[in-house]
Design an enzyme around this catalytic site. Structure first.
Site, PDB file in Angstrom:
ATOM      1  N   ASN A 138       4.015   0.915   1.949  1.00 34.92           N
ATOM      2  CA  ASN A 138       4.863   0.416   3.032  1.00 34.92           C
ATOM      3  C   ASN A 138       6.333   0.449   2.640  1.00 34.92           C
ATOM      4  OD1 ASN A 138       2.521   0.009   4.376  1.00 34.92           O
ATOM      5  ND2 ASN A 138       2.419  -2.193   3.988  1.00 34.92           N
ATOM      6  N   VAL A 139       7.155   0.484   3.679  1.00 34.87           N
ATOM      7  CA  VAL A 139       8.597   0.574   3.467  1.00 34.87           C
ATOM      8  C   VAL A 139       9.280  -0.683   3.999  1.00 34.87           C
ATOM      9  CG1 VAL A 139       8.655   3.111   3.524  1.00 34.87           C
ATOM     10  CG2 VAL A 139       8.811   1.830   5.677  1.00 34.87           C
ATOM     11  N   HIS A 159       6.545   4.859  -1.379  1.00 32.29           N
ATOM     12  CA  HIS A 159       7.222   5.689  -0.374  1.00 32.29           C
ATOM     13  C   HIS A 159       8.646   5.231  -0.108  1.00 32.29           C
ATOM     14  CE1 HIS A 159       3.046   7.022   1.340  1.00 32.29           C
ATOM     15  NE2 HIS A 159       3.395   7.708   0.280  1.00 32.29           N
ATOM     16  N   CYS A 168      23.418   8.135   1.460  1.00 30.62           N
ATOM     17  CA  CYS A 168      24.192   9.243   2.037  1.00 30.62           C
ATOM     18  C   CYS A 168      23.632  10.555   1.500  1.00 30.62           C
ATOM     19  CB  CYS A 168      25.656   9.094   1.658  1.00 30.62           C
ATOM     20  SG  CYS A 168      26.617  10.572   2.021  1.00 30.62           S
ATOM     21  N   CYS A 221      26.876  12.242  -0.756  1.00 29.33           N
ATOM     22  CA  CYS A 221      27.393  11.668  -2.012  1.00 29.33           C
ATOM     23  C   CYS A 221      26.419  10.687  -2.651  1.00 29.33           C
ATOM     24  CB  CYS A 221      28.753  11.005  -1.796  1.00 29.33           C
ATOM     25  SG  CYS A 221      28.644   9.409  -0.934  1.00 29.33           S
ATOM     26  N   CYS A 281      28.546   8.150   6.403  1.00 28.18           N
ATOM     27  CA  CYS A 281      29.193   7.553   5.229  1.00 28.18           C
ATOM     28  C   CYS A 281      30.696   7.829   5.316  1.00 28.18           C
ATOM     29  CB  CYS A 281      28.561   8.239   4.026  1.00 28.18           C
ATOM     30  SG  CYS A 281      29.295   7.952   2.451  1.00 28.18           S
ATOM     31  N   ASN A 306     -10.426  -4.221   4.613  1.00 30.14           N
ATOM     32  CA  ASN A 306     -10.049  -3.421   5.775  1.00 30.14           C
ATOM     33  C   ASN A 306     -11.068  -3.718   6.881  1.00 30.14           C
ATOM     34  OD1 ASN A 306      -9.508  -1.137   7.547  1.00 30.14           O
ATOM     35  ND2 ASN A 306      -8.586  -0.104   5.789  1.00 30.14           N
ATOM     36  N   ALA A 319      -6.648  -8.359   6.794  1.00 30.43           N
ATOM     37  CA  ALA A 319      -6.100  -8.701   5.470  1.00 30.43           C
ATOM     38  C   ALA A 319      -5.665 -10.159   5.372  1.00 30.43           C
ATOM     39  CB  ALA A 319      -4.919  -7.774   5.173  1.00 30.43           C
TER      40      ALA A 319
END
Ligand code: NAD
Ligand code: ZN
Length: 255
Positions: free
Chosen positions: A103-104, A120, A128, A131, A149, A214, A233
């Site tokens: 997960n992010v 991930h 950016c 840079c 940026c 699950n 969960a």
């Protein structure tokens, strides 16, 4: 199901080398929908059109409009649920070494987990493309899409798009944890996105017990995992953390 939770608690209480692999399913009860399955984003949009790095390079505005802006809004409103907190408790009890998450959303850290491998990457930060400067997502100026940026480069979330490699330090550490653990909890993942999906295989191959949490079976069920605790969960991991704490208390913390 209570029998299976108690069985998992005994498995966890018997080792200090357990890890968890988590996926989108663990955050559904926090209000973050998964992409896959009925009603998921991938039924409406082809992931290769919005989640592949080539699509982003081709048309960053489209990917910002169709995927990233919406994700940022959903993630900003989400808070950890009892499953995230239960894994943090298992770490505090000295049972869980680390969480490897696909997960992010940053919810494991918000719940108090200290050792989290963001396989991930994360949506909490942007970087950016020219840079490499990083900027917190909640401090980004979104009046222009794609956001830019100071150097003129385009900002992208600091996550792994399809077509990109897993950061090598994350891949190596996750593989090492999987190969050395005695128990792997696999929570809320369909185990279909590679290379994350091979981690339970690696653990099993090295002799670990693989336990799935699950509501639905996955390709691991009955083959790679030793057993599946079939439920959402939140309540399951919450009950599991309580059961491990109780076993530990019974044995004076020496379990
Ligand atoms: P997936 O969408 O492929 O699978 C989700 C799994 O969760 C399914 O097996 C489903 O049965 C299960 N599930 C549904 N409700 C559940 C519940 N209440 N408790 C536990 N499990 C439940 O997810 P994946 O395997 O993680 O792969 C999807 C990819 O998409 C990942 O790479 C992930 O980075 C990304 N993603 C992340 C988020 C997030 O950060 N929260 C959200 C959507 C997608
Ligand atoms: Zn820049």
């Amino acid at each position: 199901m209570q029998d299976l939770i108690e069985r998992a608690a005994r498995d966890l209480a018997g080792t200090r080398r357990a890890v968890a692999l988590t996926g989108a399913g663990i955050s559904i009860e926090s209000g973050i929908p998964p992409f896959r399955g009925p009603g998921g984003l991938w039924e409406k949009i082809d992931p290769m059109e919005v989640a592949h790095i080539d699509a982003f390079r081709r048309d960053p505005r489209k990917v910002w409009d169709l995927l990233i802006k919406g994700m940022q809004t959903v993630l900003a409103a989400a808070v950890p649920n009892p499953a995230h907190r239960g894994l943090a408790t298992l770490e505090r009890l000295g049972r869980l070494q680390a969480v490897i998450t696909q997960n992010v959303d940053g919810l494991h850290q918000q719940a108090g987990s200290q050792d989290v491998i963001e396989f991930h990457g994360t949506f909490a930060w942007q970087r950016c493309m020219t840079c490499e400067r990083r900027c917190r997502s909640d401090e980004l100026d979104l009046t222009e899409i794609p956001p830019r940026c100071e150097c003129g480069g385009i900002f992208r979330p600091d996550c792994v798009f399809f077509g990109e490699l897993i950061p090598p330090e994350h891949l190596v550490r996750a593989q090492q944890l999987a190969a050395e653990c005695r128990v792997m909890l696999v929570v809320g993942t369909s185990a279909t996105v590679h290379p994350a999906a091979m981690l339970p295989h690696l653990a099993r191959g090295a002799g670990a017990r693989v336990i799935e949490i699950n509501p639905e079976p996955t390709p691991l069920t009955g083959t790679v995992s030793d057993y599946l605790i079939p439920g959402p969960a939140g309540p399951v991991v919450d009950a599991l953390a309580d059961a491990v704490a109780a076993l530990q208390a019974d044995s004076g913390g020496q379990a």
